[in-house]
Design a protein around this motif. Structure first.
Motif, mmCIF file in Angstrom:
data_model
loop_
_atom_site.group_PDB
_atom_site.id
_atom_site.type_symbol
_atom_site.label_atom_id
_atom_site.label_comp_id
_atom_site.label_asym_id
_atom_site.label_seq_id
_atom_site.Cartn_x
_atom_site.Cartn_y
_atom_site.Cartn_z
ATOM 1 N N PRO A 99 -15.710 -0.587 -7.461
ATOM 2 C CA PRO A 99 -14.502 -1.023 -8.186
ATOM 3 C C PRO A 99 -14.354 -0.344 -9.550
ATOM 4 N N ASN A 100 -15.488 -0.230 -10.282
ATOM 5 C CA ASN A 100 -15.410 0.472 -11.572
ATOM 6 C C ASN A 100 -14.998 1.931 -11.391
ATOM 7 N N LEU A 101 -15.554 2.562 -10.381
ATOM 8 C CA LEU A 101 -15.247 3.957 -10.104
ATOM 9 C C LEU A 101 -13.754 4.140 -9.855
ATOM 10 N N ARG A 102 -13.185 3.246 -9.064
ATOM 11 C CA ARG A 102 -11.749 3.346 -8.753
ATOM 12 C C ARG A 102 -10.892 3.017 -9.968
ATOM 13 N N LEU A 103 -11.385 2.067 -10.797
ATOM 14 C CA LEU A 103 -10.639 1.719 -12.006
ATOM 15 C C LEU A 103 -10.570 2.910 -12.960
ATOM 16 N N PHE A 104 -11.735 3.530 -13.191
ATOM 17 C CA PHE A 104 -11.742 4.696 -14.085
ATOM 18 C C PHE A 104 -10.796 5.778 -13.564
ATOM 19 N N SER A 105 -10.870 6.041 -12.278
ATOM 20 C CA SER A 105 -10.027 7.080 -11.692
ATOM 21 C C SER A 105 -8.553 6.751 -11.846
ATOM 22 N N HIS A 106 -8.220 5.485 -11.643
ATOM 23 C CA HIS A 106 -6.827 5.052 -11.777
ATOM 24 C C HIS A 106 -6.337 5.210 -13.219
ATOM 25 N N LEU A 107 -7.172 4.799 -14.173
ATOM 26 C CA LEU A 107 -6.764 4.877 -15.575
ATOM 27 C C LEU A 107 -6.584 6.322 -16.026
ATOM 28 N N LEU A 108 -7.388 7.249 -15.464
ATOM 29 C CA LEU A 108 -7.308 8.643 -15.896
ATOM 30 C C LEU A 108 -6.101 9.376 -15.317
ATOM 31 N N ASP A 131 -21.867 6.070 -16.087
ATOM 32 C CA ASP A 131 -22.316 4.719 -16.414
ATOM 33 C C ASP A 131 -23.794 4.745 -16.784
ATOM 34 N N TYR A 132 -24.220 3.829 -17.668
ATOM 35 C CA TYR A 132 -25.629 3.772 -18.032
ATOM 36 C C TYR A 132 -26.451 3.057 -16.971
ATOM 37 N N ALA A 186 -20.739 5.192 -20.448
ATOM 38 C CA ALA A 186 -20.217 3.821 -20.457
ATOM 39 C C ALA A 186 -21.383 2.845 -20.607
ATOM 40 N N THR A 187 -21.335 2.025 -21.652
ATOM 41 C CA THR A 187 -22.427 1.074 -21.921
ATOM 42 C C THR A 187 -21.851 -0.282 -22.291
ATOM 43 N N ALA A 188 -22.717 -1.298 -22.237
ATOM 44 C CA ALA A 188 -22.321 -2.638 -22.696
ATOM 45 C C ALA A 188 -22.416 -2.703 -24.216
ATOM 46 N N GLU A 189 -21.777 -3.709 -24.798
ATOM 47 C CA GLU A 189 -21.765 -3.826 -26.249
ATOM 48 C C GLU A 189 -23.166 -4.000 -26.834
ATOM 49 N N THR A 190 -24.093 -4.560 -26.068
ATOM 50 C CA THR A 190 -25.443 -4.853 -26.565
ATOM 51 C C THR A 190 -26.415 -3.689 -26.413
ATOM 52 N N ILE A 230 -18.024 4.729 -24.212
ATOM 53 C CA ILE A 230 -16.950 3.781 -23.916
ATOM 54 C C ILE A 230 -17.618 2.454 -23.608
ATOM 55 N N THR A 231 -17.090 1.393 -24.176
ATOM 56 C CA THR A 231 -17.728 0.089 -24.055
ATOM 57 C C THR A 231 -17.127 -0.692 -22.896
ATOM 58 N N LYS A 232 -17.992 -1.286 -22.104
ATOM 59 C CA LYS A 232 -17.548 -2.164 -21.023
ATOM 60 C C LYS A 232 -17.461 -3.601 -21.549
ATOM 61 N N PRO A 233 -16.470 -4.365 -21.100
ATOM 62 C CA PRO A 233 -15.366 -3.966 -20.211
ATOM 63 C C PRO A 233 -14.444 -2.954 -20.882
#
Length: 347
Positions: free
Chosen positions: A11-20, A52-53, A81-85, A102-105
């Motif tokens: 799902p993340n992979l498809r989201l990134f592709s869609h946004l780009l 992604d990390y 792509a990493t989490a805020e922490t 880039i910070t997730k979410p």
């Protein structure tokens, strides 16, 4: 611009592709498995990597390390792509040459802005590389042109000396090509072979300073005349010396030493063995062989085999034995040069 997206979460992979898709001139390449992504990078050229990390096969840091190790990938921008922490991860990634995060979410505006900025950096890199390649090509072309003009000037100067000499017109071409053949058979590289091919024709340039009554005398020279004739070797070196050109430096050494003999009985300085520069030892063989096999006012041309026998007999006294062996090891090539550069073809 090719953007490689590496994320094990589909799902993340498809989201990134869609946004780009909203970023102009972007083609996204999506991969769930980082090992497959590294293999793809080995044969393809991404303009940006978004990785992604947190991935199970290898994490983003391991991927980054493998990616940077690939040929030509040291300057390709990478966004992780990493989490805020994940502050420690970010610090480590920066040390390993990650370019941005880039910070997730993911915020779509932030993602598009960071990707746009990194692709602008990539375009600038490619433009600089293209400009550098163009400049390098222009330098090579200019250098080649200078070298060609330098060689032409040397050849014409050599011909000027030859007009005062009873030697035949094809002598320069034959002995220069014999010299290159000999250099090749000695194992010298192609650049050195080309250098001696261009420099060898200057071997007798010093004859421009020899009086006509000696240079053009049809009979044998007496001792006094021979002493004057022998000054042409040092005179040629004096004409050519002092240049920063490797070609003229080689030509000066050849002019000075091509009449030296390995047993020390040559001139102008009575050098022995390896004290004679290799270029001089090479040209000594080529020059004598062509002089023997060319007609002169005072003698007919020798048969090639007779001249080869004299060269062989002179190994260790007149000639460097290694140069003699190298010259005679490819007899068909010697014959070809002799036949190719006859006087009627060299005019």
């Amino acid at each position: 611009m090719n953007v490689l997206i590496v994320d094990d979460d589909l799902p993340n992979l498809r989201l990134f592709s869609h946004l780009l898709k909203a970023v102009p001139d972007v083609v996204s390449v999506e991969m769930q498995h980082p090992l497959d992504a590294l293999a793809w990078c080995g044969t393809h050229e991404p303009d940006l990597v978004l990785v992604d990390y947190r991935m199970p096969q290898m994490d983003g840091l391991q991927f980054l390390q493998g990616f940077r190790a690939l040929s030509g990938k040291a300057a390709v921008p990478v966004i992780m792509a990493t989490a805020e922490t994940d502050d420690d991860v970010r610090h480590t990634a920066l040390q390993m040459s990650a370019n941005d995060f880039i910070t997730k979410p993911v915020n779509k505006t932030e993602l598009r802005a960071r990707v746009t900025n990194m692709l602008a950096l990539r375009r600038a890199q490619l433009q600089l590389a293209s400009r550098a390649d163009w400049l390098a090509g222009e330098v090579r072309n200019a250098t080649r042109e200078i070298a060609l003009r330098e060689r032409e000037a040397i050849y014409r100067l050599s011909r000027a000396a030859e007009f005062r000499d009873p030697e035949t017109g094809g002598h320069l071409l034959r002995m220069a090509n014999y010299s290159r053949l000999l250099a090749a058979n000695l194992g010298l590289d192609s650049a050195e072979q080309d250098l001696i091919l261009a420099a060898a024709p200057m071997h007798d340039i010093g004859k421009v300073g020899i009086p006509d009554h000696i240079l053009l005398k049809p009979g044998r020279l007496d001792d006094e005349e021979m002493a004057i004739m022998r000054t042409h070797a040092q005179m040629g070196a004096d004409i050519l010396s002092g240049s920063t050109s490797p070609l003229l430096q080689a030509a000066a050494a050849i002019a000075q030493t091509h009449h030296e003999k390995v047993d020390g009985s040559g001139y102008p300085h009575g050098l022995r063995g390896e004290a004679i520069p290799l270029h001089g030892r090479i040209v000594a063989v080529a020059d004598v062989f062509d002089a023997l096999t060319s007609p002169r006012p005072y003698k007919p041309a020798w048969e090639l085999e007779r001249a080869a026998a004299l060269i062989r007999d002179g190994a260790g006294s007149h000639f460097d034995p290694a140069c003699v062996d190298a010259f005679l090891m490819n007899w068909d090539a010697v014959r070809q040069i002799h036949d190719q550069f006859q006087d009627h073809g060299a005019a």
